[in-house]
Scaffold this motif. Sequence first.
Motif, PDB file in Angstrom:
ATOM      1  N   GLY A 166      31.407 -34.646   9.535  1.00 53.02           N
ATOM      2  CA  GLY A 166      30.441 -34.080   8.600  1.00 53.02           C
ATOM      3  C   GLY A 166      29.424 -33.206   9.291  1.00 53.02           C
ATOM      4  O   GLY A 166      29.304 -33.204  10.523  1.00 53.02           O
ATOM      5  N   CYS A 191      31.469 -32.547   4.319  1.00 55.43           N
ATOM      6  CA  CYS A 191      32.121 -33.742   4.846  1.00 55.43           C
ATOM      7  C   CYS A 191      33.623 -33.660   4.594  1.00 55.43           C
ATOM      8  O   CYS A 191      34.066 -33.117   3.572  1.00 55.43           O
ATOM      9  CB  CYS A 191      31.540 -34.998   4.200  1.00 55.43           C
ATOM     10  SG  CYS A 191      32.200 -36.550   4.863  1.00 55.43           S
ATOM     11  N   HIS A 204      33.862 -28.590   3.402  1.00 50.88           N
ATOM     12  CA  HIS A 204      34.082 -28.633   4.850  1.00 50.88           C
ATOM     13  C   HIS A 204      35.308 -27.801   5.231  1.00 50.88           C
ATOM     14  O   HIS A 204      36.221 -27.634   4.409  1.00 50.88           O
ATOM     15  CB  HIS A 204      34.278 -30.086   5.296  1.00 50.88           C
ATOM     16  CG  HIS A 204      33.986 -30.311   6.738  1.00 50.88           C
ATOM     17  ND1 HIS A 204      32.697 -30.477   7.209  1.00 50.88           N
ATOM     18  CD2 HIS A 204      34.793 -30.391   7.818  1.00 50.88           C
ATOM     19  CE1 HIS A 204      32.742 -30.664   8.518  1.00 50.88           C
ATOM     20  NE2 HIS A 204      34.004 -30.613   8.905  1.00 50.88           N
TER      21      HIS A 204
END
Length: 810
Positions: A493, A560, A579
Amino acid sequence: MDNELDTTTEARGAGAPEDFAVVIDGRGAVTAWSAGARRLLGYESQEVVGRPAAYLLAAKLPVALRRHLAAREPWTSDVSLRNRDGDRVKVQLRGTPLADPDGDTLWVVTPAAMAYAAAPTEAGTARLWDLTLAQLPVPVAVYDHEARFVACNQVMSRAMGLTQEEMRGLTLWEIYPVPPLDEIDRLQRQVVRTGEMIFREEQPFRASGEVRDHAWSVYLSPLKDRAGAVLGMSALVIDITGQYWARRRLAVLNEASTRIGSTLDVTRTTEELAEVAVGGFADFVTVDLLESVVQGHEPQPIPPDTPVQCRRTAQRSVLSGCPESVVRTGDVDVYPPGSPPAQALTTGRGAHYRAGDPRLREWSTASPARAESMRRFRIHSVMMVPLRARGVTLGVMHLLRHRTGDAFVEDDLTLAEEIAARAAVSIDNARRYTRERRTALTLQRSLLPERLPQAPAVDLAHRYLPAGPGDEIGGDWFDVIALSGGRVALVVGDVVGHGVHASATMGRLRTAVRTLADADFAPDELLTRLDDLVIRLDREEGPDTRGQAEGASGEVGATCLYAVYDPVAGRCDLARAGHPPPVLVDPDGTVHVLDLPAGPPLGLGGLPFEAARIDVSEGSLLALYTDGLIEAPGRDIDVGLDLLTEALHRPAAGLEEVCDEVMRKVRPDPPADDIVLLLARTSGLGAQQVRTWQLPVDPAAVAGARRMASEQLAAWGLAEFEFPTELIVSELVTNAIRYGNAPVELRLIRADVLICEVSDGSSTAPHLRRARVFDEGGRGLLLVAQIAERWGSRHTAAGKTIWAEQSLPH
């Protein structure tokens, strides 16, 4: 205007000093201002040079004088001037015209030698002209058509240190063969050859008859007859030393504002300060900082009666290698109470000293090495200037002169204090940054796993690289979480922002992910709950709270990627929230950038997250990373992804070597953001390590389940685990048959631990409860909890699974 002038005070009868000299160009602007002019009117050269000469007049010029100016003829007249205090000063001045290179007229204004009541005769006029040249308070010399010396006035003779007879017939270079007179000699030959005037300003140098360096303005003018033929040339020289140093101080100050503080590094900032000071007005400079400042801590007030300990962080010299230094860079020096540097540190005020000053002598002679350096290099002038910012003293700067002949004066001290004040703010900013970065880095490292766990399902390797010294610590994090059933969760993350605030937020999100993972939520459900947490954090903190934290920026937000690998099923469930996508490398070396649903970043709310399931062969390589690895200023993200896939193609056997290869080929240099890389090479649990039985929903099936489990343990060579395993199986299967629904399944897994799982079609989660003395049930899960290393439950698509783990011998 005349009435206004009459109301002012007039200093009548004031005589101009002999060294009064002012040069005015064809536009009427002052171009040179002597020390005598400064004493008479009180203006410094930097206040006058470049401004109209009319600014100095207190009354209109006489009509006769204006007529001479228009005709470009020499004049002598009374002139009313205005001094700096506003008073009117009446002086008798003489103006001498000179031709400048642009064809305009330069006027050299000097004091009048004498005044006549009647007009002089022609012979008297020639005599007056000779007296004018001879008695001008500035150096003047005359050269013939071959640029050889003919005559000069007394001021020039004194400056050269030679009589007219000693110089007559020689060129300037023959008279004094020292640079820059070679260049001036060349220019004099050019004037007599071309008949054009040349103006030049020279850097400070020492004439043969002078005892100190001077800066000069040199006016080289042709002397022509009525037909325009060049008969020779004149050289008029005006001392502009004060003006030169004033301009030099302004240049140093300007250079300091642009060069000092280019980085947030304490040492580099002090080096820039030393470089500017040596290049500007000192021959040797050292910068010493309090030890607490070097370490990034808050400096404390310095008691006046205690020694002061400082660390040498920078030193520069006009001599190679700083041979004047008696303390090496990085070493500590201790200043006794009352010594010049200690005095500057405790009082916060700078001072300059001559070599004979008792306080300087006492301090220097206390150290034989320092005394020898003062003697050997003939250091004759020293300044001690404290470095203060925001009311706190950070250190002290030493400035010394040995090559420069002039001693430091108050103007030099003022300049040094101004530079030191600007540098001190930059040093304090760098100190604060160093402290915050160290705190953020310590916090971030404390919140990240010190070492990756041993997981039988995957082999792991990672790299975590904080951004370089020029950038703040970010909120990147990673984690590896062991789940039930031999599964493993991989997490990467990145929190929006930098500094301590981002690191603290990262810690909270990592803890939340671990908590949600322990509850065995599916990846998309876990991200949904994490998104709710980020929104709640943002609401709780609010903009005012975030604004109080250094490094806090905007709203709380993060990206994340969450993946769960199941070695029994040979598959991986993944979901991401804004992400970068993971990369999968098959055992044959084929590289795939997994096309997962992107999902919104955490903290936006209201948008769904989607999970994807992929089959993963044993021996595959899964790469998770943060955007700092593939993004860089001036490099497209697709280029970074291409570099990553190229680095992972045909990966090395060892994961550590693969990490090194990725860092070498992909990492931006220098990195603009924190970088996290997490590699996982998958392993499978074959049929010999997993055994599954389907059970009927019948209480009689419990005995059969115990028997089958015992037989399997015997086949695995784990007979010593038969009794506790039979007890766990009995309790879990009984609960599934009594309280659950079909289908009921028993599974044993032999990995690094022995796992017993019982699944049924009910979604009701079990829980421990305290059974009363006479209760017939309610003790089963309590027994399981006492026997197993750990136990729990997870929801599945068909219902739920209750599991229990027992540790196996290493």
